[in-house]
Structures are given as C-alpha cells and as structure tokens.
Enzyme design. Structure first.
Site, PDB file in Angstrom:
ATOM      1  N   ASP A   1       0.822  -1.212   0.000  1.00  0.00           N
ATOM      2  CA  ASP A   1       0.000   0.000   0.000  1.00  0.00           C
ATOM      3  C   ASP A   1       0.856   1.263   0.000  1.00  0.00           C
ATOM      4  O   ASP A   1       0.350   2.354  -0.248  1.00  0.00           O
ATOM      5  CB  ASP A   1      -0.909   0.030   1.236  1.00  0.00           C
ATOM      6  CG  ASP A   1      -2.060  -0.952   1.132  1.00  0.00           C
ATOM      7  OD1 ASP A   1      -2.202  -1.603   0.077  1.00  0.00           O
ATOM      8  OD2 ASP A   1      -2.816  -1.084   2.112  1.00  0.00           O
TER       9      ASP A   1
ATOM     10  N   ARG B   1      -0.290  -9.218  -4.864  1.00  0.00           N
ATOM     11  CA  ARG B   1       0.653  -9.216  -3.742  1.00  0.00           C
ATOM     12  C   ARG B   1       1.504 -10.478  -3.668  1.00  0.00           C
ATOM     13  O   ARG B   1       2.497 -10.513  -2.954  1.00  0.00           O
ATOM     14  CB  ARG B   1      -0.090  -9.016  -2.434  1.00  0.00           C
ATOM     15  CG  ARG B   1      -0.838 -10.217  -1.907  1.00  0.00           C
ATOM     16  CD  ARG B   1      -1.494  -9.903  -0.579  1.00  0.00           C
ATOM     17  NE  ARG B   1      -1.910 -11.113   0.118  1.00  0.00           N
ATOM     18  CZ  ARG B   1      -2.409 -11.114   1.346  1.00  0.00           C
ATOM     19  NH1 ARG B   1      -2.560  -9.993   1.999  1.00  0.00           N
ATOM     20  NH2 ARG B   1      -2.751 -12.246   1.923  1.00  0.00           N
TER      21      ARG B   1
ATOM     22  N   TYR C   1      -4.955 -10.579  -4.402  1.00  0.00           N
ATOM     23  CA  TYR C   1      -4.014 -11.638  -4.027  1.00  0.00           C
ATOM     24  C   TYR C   1      -3.072 -11.981  -5.178  1.00  0.00           C
ATOM     25  O   TYR C   1      -1.914 -12.372  -4.956  1.00  0.00           O
ATOM     26  CB  TYR C   1      -4.782 -12.870  -3.545  1.00  0.00           C
ATOM     27  CG  TYR C   1      -5.533 -12.619  -2.265  1.00  0.00           C
ATOM     28  CD1 TYR C   1      -4.858 -12.408  -1.069  1.00  0.00           C
ATOM     29  CD2 TYR C   1      -6.922 -12.528  -2.244  1.00  0.00           C
ATOM     30  CE1 TYR C   1      -5.544 -12.132   0.114  1.00  0.00           C
ATOM     31  CE2 TYR C   1      -7.625 -12.260  -1.079  1.00  0.00           C
ATOM     32  CZ  TYR C   1      -6.922 -12.063   0.097  1.00  0.00           C
ATOM     33  OH  TYR C   1      -7.594 -11.774   1.259  1.00  0.00           O
TER      34      TYR C   1
END
Length: 457
Positions: free
Chosen positions: A211, A369, A366
């Site tokens: 982030d 990341r 997902y």
C-alpha cells in the site's frame, strides 16, 4: 507533527570496538552525490523554505543517520546468532530481503548461525519457538525467484515478554523483523521489553507494505512490482469494457487507507476514466456525482473504466447496509466491499437511463501481492537488507532501515508507526491522476465543473 533532531536519533547498544570487515574499503570514502559517509546525516526536509522555518544551523536541523557499513562494529561476528521473521500480509520482495540478509550476514560478516522463525510472530511464542529453519547462503540462493516468503507469515499480536523469552532461549543477538505497520509496532514492543530487561539484543525493522502507506520512506519495497502487475488487470478490463455494449470495467486494488497503488497503476496503464481512493471522498447521486459522470462517459465513449482502491467510499458501504465486519487478527477494521456497492449502483442507474450496462469486475488483490519482485524491487530489497545488517552489526537497535531522499537511512521504530503515508489530494501525484483521467476533482455538489482541454479527454 513537528520533529526535532533528537526525535530522529537512533539508539546505540554501546561502543563499537570490533573492526568491521568493510573498514579498509571505507577508509577513503567521503560524502558525495552518491555516498553518505557514516558520520553524515540526511536532512528530513528538502526545500529551502521548510529548512529555513526551523531557524537552526544545518547541523541542528532535523535529519536522519545515514545507513551503511561502519569502520567499527558492536558485535563480534564470530559470536553472533541472528534471527529473521516475516510478518503480516504478503508482498513482492519478502524472499529477496531474506536472501539479502542471509548473504550479507554469512558471507561478509561471517556470522555462523541465522535462524528463520516460522509463520510470523507466532514463531516467537512458547508453543512454536522451536519451529525454526537454519538459513544458509546455499539454502536461500534461488528463493528470490518465488513470490511469498519461505518463512511463512501471520497476523496478530503476541506477548512481548514471551517473545523476548524466545530470543533469550534461542540465543539471539540480532533480530530482523520484516513487516508492515503491525510488524513495526510489534518490533517496537519487542524492543521495549528487551530494554526493560537490560538485554544486549538489537532489533532492526525492514518495513514493507504494497500500500506504500508507511511514513519516512520514499517508497516501500514491493510497491513497484505490485502496481506494475495491477496495470495488466486494468488493461484487460479496459479491453473487455470497450468490446461490450455500455461496458463498465471496474478493477478493485489494495489500498485500505492510501490510494497509491490505484493512482500509480492508473497512470501506468493510462486506460482509466475514473480513479477512486480513500483520501478523496465522493458521492454517488446528483448531477455532479459519480453515477452521473459514469453515465456521461458511457454516452460519449461507449464505455467507462474505473480503478478503485479497496478503502475508498467506506461511508457509502455503510449507507448501503454493508457495514465493516469486525477486525482482523492484527486489529485492522475489516472493510466493506465498495466494489459490490458500485456494481449495484451503476447497474441500477444506467439501466434506469436506458443504458443497460455490461459490467466487467476484477479484484486481483491476491494475484498482485503474491508475485515475485520485479527487477527494480529486487535491487531495492537487496540494498535494504544490506543496510539492515550493517545497522545491526554496528549496534543500532529500535530502528528501521528506509530510503529517504534517495539515501538509505536509519529511522527510529517509533516514527514508522507515528502516522500514515497517504496521497495528498492537493499534491502533484493526484494532480497527475486528474490530468490523465480528466475526471472532476470531486464527485459531489461542491465541485466546480471545469472543461477538459480539447483533444485530451
């Protein structure tokens, strides 16, 4: 937050008495545009006006200690046992940092034993403290090619004294904590408990978050890999939306409190018409609201592409009867699904306007990341790992390594969780997003409509 020089000083365990293996290499090094000598510092602020506001001589201005190898070190490498743990959600580059730590410790400092604690801070509890892996250069040689972390990870806080007991029982002299804001808070609690016992154990944090919301770092590792991968999904949904009658493409990306991934990915893909982030509130209804703008885009272009950060519009989620559902193991509030709200609202609005939409919605969080680090992040992770080892061996503790103003520096752990890095709605990044998408500065009745430049929107 007003910071002074003393707020930025990093704690030392004591006098450095051992010769560093880098001492000869450093003997002729001086501060230059490409190197910061060990006694130099990196200014916190980078404009003349901000520096002048302190009314202090430059040596007293707020600044960070430069990271890097020292001529003298605190620990005798022959007697050091180091520990490594990865915490929180996955992020590209975790394995790269592990590999960099192990190689620097074992090859250059000749540290004989490096323990990897399994499954995050859970590995430091009494129940799991023996579930470790011996990390060696041979064992980590190729792990940077894979996403995730070979050590596993988890969320949730553990008792600080119990974790210190583990460090003592396993003979740990240096502990490296690789994690986000929760991991940095845990490293702080751990450091405080170590200090309360008067123990000679260094704790160094390597901050991560895709982030990009941790403060006092130019950019978090893994962020570039993440937003680069996100651009593929934006491009895909743009193709789908353009090929469908009244197409609406929505890509929901990570960003609980900060819209950096959504902003950078949208700029890189250059296919988004609308970017929604937590820092910029918006309304759905009304002539200047989001739904009206979506309708205009569909009528003029035939389709619309929306890039959405997961934390955007949470007030709208609650108004639609989809409140957040408690907290996760780390105490983070579970977000409501703003993507579902937009899908339902846009479908209802366009259908009522006679433009029954074709919705294409992707949530690739997902998939973003869990990838391996790209070339840029691979280098960045390696250099952060080197800086972390140098800091620890020189007896620094209760500190994180970060890059600030393109220099590697030591940041007190307490500062890494003192606030959150966010997109500034009045800053140049958000201005670039507005320029690229041609979306209004605000979706709501308060905004002043401005005509887009002809030929660009």
């Amino acid at each position: 937050m007003t910071l002074h020089l003393d707020d930025l000083r990093v704690r030392h365990l004591g006098e450095c008495r051992y010769d560093s293996p880098f001492s000869e290499m450093l003997s002729t090094k001086q501060t230059s545009p490409h190197y910061v000598a060990e006694g130099d510092r990196v200014l916190l602020e980078d404009t003349v006006s901000m520096l002048a506001g302190h009314s202090l001589p430059s040596v007293r201005a707020p600044s960070f200690e430069a990271a890097g190898p020292r001529r003298k070190i605190y620990f005798d490498p022959a007697n050091v046992t180091a520990g490594v743990v990865t915490c929180g959600g996955l992020c590209p580059g975790l394995n790269n940092v592990i590999r960099g730590l192990v190689q620097e410790l074992a090859v250059h400092y000749q540290v004989k034993r490096i323990l990897g604690f399994r499954n995050g801070l859970q590995g430091l509890t009494a129940e799991h403290r023996d579930d470790t892996v011996d990390l060696t250069p041979e064992g980590v040689r190729d792990i940077h090619h894979a996403g995730g972390t070979i050590l596993g990870s988890s969320r949730g806080g553990q008792d600080a004294d119990e974790m210190v007991d583990t460090l003592v029982l396993r003979g740990i002299d240096i502990m490296f904590v690789i994690g986000g804001d929760g991991g940095m808070r845990a490293a702080t609690y751990l450091s405080n408990a170590i200090r309360a016992r008067g123990l000679d154990i260094a704790v160094i944090g390597v901050p991560k978050t895709i982030d990009n919301d941790l403060p006092f770092t130019d950019q978090s590792f893994g962020f570039q890999s993440a937003f680069a991968r996100a651009t593929d999904f934006i491009a895909a949904v743009a193709v789908e939306a353009a090929a469908s009658p009244n197409g609406v493409g929505i890509v929901k990306l990570m960003g609980r409190h900060s819209g950096f991934i959504a902003s950078y990915a949208a700029l890189a893909a250059n296919a988004a018409d609308i970017v929604l982030i937590p820092e910029v509130p918006f309304v759905l209804g009304g002539g200047d609201g989001l739904l009206a703008h979506v309708e205009r885009q569909v009528r003029t272009k035939g389709h619309v592409v929306i890039v959405l950060a997961e934390g955007a519009g949470q007030d709208l989620v609650e108004n639609h009867g989809l409140p957040p559902h408690g907290t996760d193991a780390s105490g983070n509030v579970k977000l409501g699904n703003i993507g579902e709200v937009l899908k339902e609202s846009i479908t209802a609005h366009l259908t009522a306007a006679g433009l029954a939409p074709t919705i294409r919605y992707i949530d690739p969080s997902y998939a973003v990341r869990s990838i391996a680090a790209n070339a840029y992040d691979s280098v960045y992770c390696l250099r952060l790992a080197h800086a972390a080892v140098h800091a620890a061996m020189a007896g620094r503790t209760e500190a994180a390594v970060a890059r600030w103003r393109r220099r590697f520096v030591h940041v007190p752990l307490s500062l890494m969780t003192s606030r959150r890095n966010q997109v500034d709605p009045d800053g140049d990044l958000w201005m670039s997003v507005l320029e690229t998408t041609c979306q209004p500065a605000e979706f709501g009745p308060a905004r002043v409509r401005e005509k887009a430049r002809a030929g660009f929107c």
